[in-house]
Write a protein that holds these residues in place. Structure first.
Motif, mmCIF file in Angstrom:
data_model
loop_
_atom_site.group_PDB
_atom_site.id
_atom_site.type_symbol
_atom_site.label_atom_id
_atom_site.label_comp_id
_atom_site.label_asym_id
_atom_site.label_seq_id
_atom_site.Cartn_x
_atom_site.Cartn_y
_atom_site.Cartn_z
ATOM 1 N N ILE A 79 0.854 -1.197 0.000
ATOM 2 C CA ILE A 79 0.000 0.000 0.000
ATOM 3 C C ILE A 79 0.886 1.241 0.000
ATOM 4 O O ILE A 79 1.734 1.415 0.885
ATOM 5 C CB ILE A 79 -0.952 0.011 1.212
ATOM 6 N N ASP A 113 -2.128 6.252 1.044
ATOM 7 C CA ASP A 113 -3.346 5.616 0.525
ATOM 8 C C ASP A 113 -4.191 5.129 1.699
ATOM 9 O O ASP A 113 -4.296 3.936 1.991
ATOM 10 C CB ASP A 113 -2.979 4.461 -0.408
ATOM 11 N N SER A 142 -7.150 2.442 1.079
ATOM 12 C CA SER A 142 -6.763 1.028 0.992
ATOM 13 C C SER A 142 -6.335 0.491 2.346
ATOM 14 O O SER A 142 -6.677 -0.643 2.715
ATOM 15 C CB SER A 142 -5.625 0.853 -0.023
ATOM 16 N N ALA A 145 -12.585 -5.394 -2.904
ATOM 17 C CA ALA A 145 -11.491 -4.894 -2.070
ATOM 18 C C ALA A 145 -10.576 -6.021 -1.595
ATOM 19 O O ALA A 145 -9.349 -5.887 -1.616
ATOM 20 C CB ALA A 145 -12.053 -4.142 -0.863
ATOM 21 N N ARG A 175 -8.113 -7.165 -4.207
ATOM 22 C CA ARG A 175 -7.026 -6.205 -4.427
ATOM 23 C C ARG A 175 -6.028 -6.194 -3.271
ATOM 24 O O ARG A 175 -4.851 -5.941 -3.475
ATOM 25 C CB ARG A 175 -7.585 -4.784 -4.579
ATOM 26 N N LEU A 176 -6.519 -6.464 -2.070
ATOM 27 C CA LEU A 176 -5.730 -6.230 -0.858
ATOM 28 C C LEU A 176 -5.379 -7.514 -0.111
ATOM 29 O O LEU A 176 -5.066 -7.467 1.081
ATOM 30 C CB LEU A 176 -6.501 -5.284 0.070
#
Length: 384
Positions: A129, A133, A136, A170, A173-174
């Motif tokens: 990250i 950000d 996120s 989410a 992506r994370l």
């Protein structure tokens, strides 16, 4: 790295300063200017920064006299003012305040937020990250906290993500950031697992993998004529046995699984299960149901790579079965004879005092221990 853009050069100096590199230098690319005008514009900008007390210019000598040889910081505060940039430490402190305004985090996850802010203060990413950000970071920590609180039970990736942070994608992506945050609160996440494997082992799967198995199995009165079958893990209760299997064997690797059921045990003497690396929560539950259906006289075996990940997987499968597990083709002698030193630094070996793998764990914990991928060995039926 050399520069023809004065703003990029000055920003690079601040990046190095925030990274803790005292006395960092930046070098112009004097041979790359497209014209004398461009070179003059570059030098004038640096001279302006020097007059502001921000940087020190070291000029070249000899035939290159008049050219800037390198630039270094004279006063960081003046350089921040000159380029109109807020120091990363101030930005990270502001980001941390914003994080705590957005999310209510329990102690372990608030600490992960502070760790992220610490990385940002050095202008570094935290778990992928980028500095600043906040959106996120907040989502990653909220998702990790919800998983720790078992709020993901029975949900797939997107449903869980949508319900938790109002963003169905989410978690995809994370993944890495969420697992990084969880490691501080869930100590038994294996180090070598990918983020998706780690989340699967905790019971959160993007798509539930099928359970592959071979042996004397039947569906009702039908006995399928196939080397192995695959079906949803939660349908294990629909499987019966035409006779009691002589053994149960879980195989980590797909190629080794296929070779075992087709070459070593074509008569389906044993119940052979494909573990799929780190077994998902659904697969682990199916293993537990299988163990409860078979008598204690049936021995249970596991075949993994001989490396730290293989140890983690063995112990995970053993917990899932809820009964003692015997290592198959997993010995120090085989590692020494057929293995090779790891190509990169090995992950930490799981501790398991009193485990049947005690000798192998002690071996893998030593410098110079060899690792062995199970595909290097030909399959064979366990010595019953």
């Amino acid at each position: 790295m050399r520069f023809t853009d004065p703003s990029a050069l000055l920003s690079h100096l601040l990046d190095r300063h925030e990274d803790g590199r005292a006395g960092a230098r930046a070098y112009p690319d004097n041979a790359a200017f497209s014209s004398v005008v461009e070179a003059d514009r570059f030098r004038k900008k640096l001279e302006e920064a020097s007059r502001a007390g921000a940087v020190e210019l070291r000029m070249d000598k000899g035939r290159r006299a008049g050219e800037v040889k390198f630039v270094r910081i004279a006063d960081a505060a003046n350089l921040y003012r000159f380029v109109e940039r807020i120091p990363s430490g101030e930005r990270s402190a502001s980001a941390l305040d914003e994080l705590f305004r957005r999310a209510e985090l329990s102690t372990p996850f608030a600490e992960q937020g502070r760790e992220a802010a610490g990385a940002w203060s050095r202008n570094r990413k935290w778990a992928g990250i980028a500095p600043g950000d906040i959106g996120s970071l907040a989502k990653a920590l909220i998702l990790a906290q919800a998983i720790h609180a078992q709020q993901h039970s029975g949900l797939d990736y997107r449903t869980f993500s949508r319900r938790t942070v109002s963003d169905s994608k989410a978690l995809e992506r994370l993944e890495a950031s969420v697992v990084r945050a969880l490691r501080g609160a869930v100590p038994d996440i294996p180090e070598g697992a990918t983020p998706r494997e780690a989340l699967g082992a905790l019971g959160l799967e993007k798509v539930s993998p099928p359970l592959l198995l071979s042996g004397p199995i039947t569906f009702g009165a039908h006995q399928p004529d196939a080397s192995f079958l695959g079906f949803p893990a939660d349908a294990i209760d629909t499987v019966d046995f035409s006779r009691m299997p002589e053994y149960v064997l879980v195989v980590e690797n797909y190629t080794s699984f296929v070779r075992h059921v087709t070459e070593a045990d074509p008569d389906r003497r044993g119940l052979v299960l494909y573990g799929g690396g780190y077994p998902s929560a659904g697969i682990q539950k199916a293993f537990g149901l299988i163990a409860r259906r078979l008598p204690d006289e049936v021995p249970f075996y596991h075949w993994s790579d001989i490396d730290p990940d293989g140890i983690w997987i063995f112990l995970t499968v053993e917990r899932a079965f809820g009964r003692g597990l015997i290592p198959h083709l997993m010995t120090v002698e085989l590692a020494e004879k057929h293995g090779n030193p790891p190509v990169q630094v090995a992950s930490r070996v799981a501790r398991a005092d009193g485990s049947i793998l005690f000798e192998l764990i002690a071996y893998l914990s030593q410098p110079g221990a060899k690792h062995l991928e199970q595909e290097e060995l030909d399959p064979m039926i366990p010595r019953l």
